[in-house]
Design a protein around this motif. Structure first.
Motif: not given
Ligand code: UDP
Ligand code: MG
Length: 312
Positions: A90-93, A34-42, A5-7
């Motif tokens: 999990v990636v935070v960027m 890997l399966e990836y998913s993005l979580i955008y936090v507005n 997951d990329i946050i």
């Protein structure tokens, strides 16, 4: 298949989002295991960021979003992202490409080799003003001196962690979150990779000088009580000086008959001690305000809408 997951916390990022998204897609074309998913936090953006995220979300099933009811700050964005992430990694960027997505495959290798967390650190601060650079150095030194955690010079909150570490980070319930410190506090095996500082692709930094100052204070108060102890140390030192001086005055009064007068010295001492007392009251106030905020127990953020399933 494992999932990552990329946050990405976003505040007024309408100009950088699409470019960021393209970069990420390009990177993951080459990562097939890997399966990836993005979580955008507005984070309560005032521009078209949310509309853009929703469009991206409709086009791509790998994208999800969380949207706050107002601006709660980047730290709250990271917390929300971590709370709703489900990936094994999990990636935070950041969304402005100041955290180069090209590093993700390298970080992944490190973590798969056995580390719990791979953090990125800036090798330099190219493009930043001299004053800001010096102050930031000073801050890291001071932070490492008075706290038990070690925050590496130039470290960022760009990192890749395992699920185990994410779960540990989520155990910390404080509302005023100094994420960099928290990532260090939880421990685990960390490794660092360096990268050249890059300027943001579009828009401008949300950090004002005042904002950075407050961030520094909250980092210090969150991880150290040394400033509080300072009061006792200074108090003892002042009493010692006063005692020595009293002895000196007593002896010189016995040996000569001229009484010492001194308007200037009295005023200076009064102002100095007065200043010090007010300063130390300020330090206590700083901690008191943190206690007040934590005791109220307000949530760190309020979600207005999201594409994720939330069952609270
Ligand atoms: N950000 C956020 N909420 C805020 C301020 C910033 O979510 O209140 C996000 C922003 O969209 C970006 C990241 O945090 O993705 C870093 O912000 P910025 O580039 O302004 O900080 P800098 O890189 O100058 O430290
Ligand atoms: Mg930035």
């Amino acid at each position: 298949m494992k999932k990552i997951d990329i946050i990405v916390p976003c505040y007024n990022e309408e100009d950088s989002l699409e470019i960021f998204q393209r970069h990420i897609e390009k990177i993951f074309q080459h990562v097939s295991e890997l399966e990836y998913s993005l979580i955008y936090v507005n984070d309560g953006s005032k521009d078209k960021t949310l509309e853009l995220i929703k469009t991206l979300c409709n086009e791509n099933k790998n994208i999800n979003y969380i949207s706050f009811a107002r601006n709660f700050g980047k730290e709250a964005g990271i917390l929300a992202g971590l709370s709703y992430s489900t990936g094994d990694y999990v990636v935070v960027m950041d969304a402005d490409l100041q955290h180069p997505p090209e590093l993700i495959p390298r970080m992944l290798k490190e973590v798969e080799a056995g580390y719990d967390c791979c953090m990125a650190r800036r090798a330099n601060r190219k493009g930043e003003g001299l004053v800001r650079r010096k102050l930031s150095r000073l801050f890291y030194r001071f932070m490492n001196l008075i706290t038990s955690i070690e925050v590496v010079q130039g470290s960022t909150d760009f990192c890749l962690m395992t699920r185990q570490m994410v779960n540990a980070v989520l155990l910390l319930h404080e509302r005023e979150r100094f994420t960099k410190g928290i990532f260090n506090w939880v421990g685990f095996n960390k490794t660092y990779i360096e990268y050249e500082n890059v300027e943001r692709i579009a828009g401008e930094s949300k950090w004002s000088f005042k904002g950075l100052f407050n961030y520094a204070i909250s980092g210090i108060t969150a991880f150290s009580v040394t400033p509080l102890r300072m009061a006792s140390v200074i108090g003892i030192a002042v009493m010692f000086i006063a005692f020595t001086y009293a002895l000196f005055v007593f002896v010189s009064a016995l040996s000569s008959d001229s009484a010492k007068t001194g308007y200037a010295s009295i005023i200076i001492i009064m102002l100095f001690l007065g200043g010090m007392i007010i300063f130390l009251l300020g330090v206590i106030g700083e901690y008191l305000s943190k206690i007040y905020i934590e005791v109220k127990g307000r949530p760190a953020y309020i979600i207005k809408e999201t594409s994720l399933e939330i069952n609270d």
